[in-house]
Write an enzyme that holds these catalytic residues in place. Structure first.
Site: not given
Length: 385
Positions: A51, A278
């Site tokens: 999964k 940033y």
């Protein structure tokens, strides 16, 4: 994105073309499978969990390579994951461990998938669709997530009698099998006892020819004395524990399958006092060289690794600096004079004689390896080496 390989093939061309990529050491996967198989009781089979893109490794290449060594059956989380495996030619049994919405139930039949019955009401919904389905009944032995409560055996037997549901398995899940605390070990034994009582009740009621399974990774590692038809190895099959220091009550050799790598896009020289990234979140304390890596949080790199973690370049540690961006991140290579644009950088894995383990990467991020690896972005190439 995945590449189509089986044991022993390499992906050198794909490596050269990729901005950032995952390398899968299939030899390590094979060794891990053999280590698990050596622990299992006679006749017990593996139904690995693939999964979440096989915990970030790539469900299709992992399943395909496992099938090449005789592992035929798999667990997935959703019907969509099962359909993807079928479309890629994966045969054998595929069990959907979680809920499938009413509108998608037809896919279970169309693609020959087995559905988990998550509770009595869900069984009624499946019955109402009129679609003939194969199912495994989930039993809640104390985790209180999915399954019919273990004492409600009449409800379990009632599900067995629904005309369009063919029950071919019964299972539960251990929730503290990774802990050696006395109370947790006691609770795990309670779960095992409850599950065994359910199975005995079903057999006394004349039910037979159904598969039984309980153990995932830590259930196998710490409670290997259990003897059922299947085990469901997950994170440990990929050579990784959920976190550093987890309890493992057995001697087993597990090797990491996954390495995560990127490239240096370009290099920037900063003078002492200059900022970068940033918010100018990084300020150079000395004249510095920063490398821009072609990987970011859109590729699954936790943004909170900024300032906490390092990567490997030419076998040397390079600290992550500034704020991790969507597609790039900055590292300090001031003391790695040989670093050049297009050089390989390792985020998880080995560079020369230095290694960053997934458990360490997850610890920096304040989480577990299961989360870190399963969040690795789908735009990364998965390359078998």
């Amino acid at each position: 994105m995945t590449t189509d390989h089986v044991w022993g093939n390499t992906g050198k061309r794909e490596q050269e073309e990729s901005r950032a990529w995952i390398e899968l050491n299939i030899g390590h996967l094979k060794q891990n499978i053999e280590s698990f198989q050596s622990m299992l009781p006679h006749g017990c089979k593996m139904m690995p969990a693939v999964k979440a893109e096989a915990y970030g490794h790539g469900a299709v290449p992992i399943a395909r390579n496992l099938q090449s060594v005789g592992v035929t059956d798999f667990c997935v989380a959703s019907v969509e994951e099962g359909v993807e495996l079928r479309k890629e030619g994966i045969s054998g049994k595929i069990l959907v461990l979680s809920y499938t919405p009413r509108g998608a139930v037809y896919k279970l039949s169309d693609y020959n998938l087995i559905q988990t019955v998550v509770d009595k009401e869900y069984a009624n919904m499946l019955m109402e669709t009129g679609i003939k389905l194969k199912v495994h009944i989930g039993v809640d032995t104390g985790m209180h997530r999915l399954g019919v409560w273990w004492e409600d055996t009449e409800d379990i037997l009632e599900i067995w009698e629904k005309e369009n549901l063919t029950v071919c398995g019964v299972f539960s899940h251990l929730c503290v099998a990774d802990s050696k605390r006395t109370e947790d070990m006691k609770f795990t034994r309670t779960q095992i006892d409850r599950f065994n009582q359910v199975i005995e009740t079903l057999r006394r009621a004349g039910k037979k020819d159904f598969a039984v399974h309980l153990q995932s990774s830590y259930g196998i590692l710490n409670y290997s004395q259990c003897n059922y038809d299947y085990v469901r190895p997950g994170i440990a099959m990929y050579g990784v524990l959920s976190k550093k220091g987890d309890w493992v009550d057995t001697e087993i050799s597990l090797k990491p399958v996954l390495s995560l790598k990127s490239r240096i896009e370009c290099i920037r020289d900063l003078k002492a006092g200059e900022g970068a990234g940033y918010g100018l979140d990084y300020t150079a304390e000395r004249d510095s060289r920063l490398a821009v890596l072609s990987i970011g949080y859109a590729d699954g790199i936790p943004r909170n690794l900024s300032k906490k973690a390092f990567v490997l370049c030419h076998g040397k540690k390079a600290k992550i600096v500034g704020r991790i961006c969507m597609d790039q991140m900055l590292i300090d290579i001031t003391d790695i004079k040989e670093a050049l644009p297009d050089d390989e950088v390792v985020l998880i894995g080995k560079s020369n004689n230095t290694q960053i383990y997934a458990e360490q990467f997850a610890e920096w991020a304040g989480t577990i390896t299961n989360e870190v690896l399963s969040r690795i972005g789908g735009r990364l190439e998965r390359i078998v080496v």
